[in-house]
Enzyme design. Sequence first.
Site, PDB file in Angstrom:
ATOM      1  CE  LYS A 115      -4.404  -1.313   0.334  1.00  0.00           C
ATOM      2  NZ  LYS A 115      -5.516  -0.534  -0.809  1.00  0.00           N
ATOM      3  CE  LYS A 198      -7.430 -16.575  -2.020  1.00  0.00           C
ATOM      4  NZ  LYS A 198      -7.166 -16.242  -0.698  1.00  0.00           N
ATOM      5  CE  LYS A 201     -17.888  -8.177  -0.761  1.00  0.00           C
ATOM      6  NZ  LYS A 201     -19.072  -7.665   0.094  1.00  0.00           N
TER       7      LYS A 201
END
Length: 335
Positions: A115, A198, A201
């Site tokens: 990040k 992967k 959602k």
Amino acid sequence: MRVVSGIQPTGNLHLGNYLGAIKQWVAMQDEVAKAGGISLFFLADLHALTQPVVPAQLAANTVEMAAALLACGIDPAKSVLFNQARVPAHSELAWILNGTARMGWLNRMTQWKDKAGKDGAGQSVGYFGYPVLQAADVLLYKASHVPVGEDQKQHLELARDIAIKFNTDFAADLFPLPEPMVSKAAPRIMSLRDASAKMSKSDPSDQSRINLTDSDDAIVQKLKKAKTDAEPLPASFAELADRAEARNLVTIYAALADCSTDDVMCEFGGRGFGQFKPALADLAVAKLASIRAALATMLDDRGAVSDALVAGAARASALAAPTLAEVQHAIGLQI
């Protein structure tokens, strides 16, 4: 034996969540209970605050995630299930341990470096310091074991470093060093549309995942359209090393059937996906139908799910209180 693990309340659980973590949690709770130990599973709603949240959505996600865990088999009679924010000792111990953790330790955390290389200055202080809260989550209950994936080992190592430094600084044999539990049975489930990523959602394509709320027809159609190649399945799983999509579907079948990937190859080796995909779809429908039904029932009575979290938080608070008191005494906050 005392096992502690948490999951962020993101909502909309999918097959990857179930096979990669929750199925293992259910097996673990049974093993730990038989051994006379305690398993604590929590919804990490405080960790969710490191990124912008919509309050109503966070509350709804927490209840829905708890309902999903219960539907998948987490049993409050065998485990302690609660949401983190209902046990204030998590936050209090995290603040205390901020005095023990070192900036250099946190700067070395892989997720933070990723990040910081992009927009570190724009991230919240909480995102930088959340590994200390993770350490508090574990140390608060004097956990002996923590289920972790490969990507979380570094966080557990930090928790151990914090425990060692605290024990040394205050000459207190207070925190045991938790051991990692890396389940070899936990599969890494990939996207049905791109096996290099992967199952998630956050993928914009709903076709990339099987949601626990999907209908039988939706499951069948998603698996029918799952990306594969034209070659038949070989005789051994090792031969799928360069066939990511095929390897992913075989992995899913083995995890749902509770068998090895080579067992799957023994059954389907030499067959094409025209035969394998319908068999996989039938298996997925059979295994997920009861979970979907239980989840629907629980979401029809969200108050009961909230009550279960309140009861779990009371049990967790009782377990946490002695540790927090010991910590306060050790550092001079109780006089």
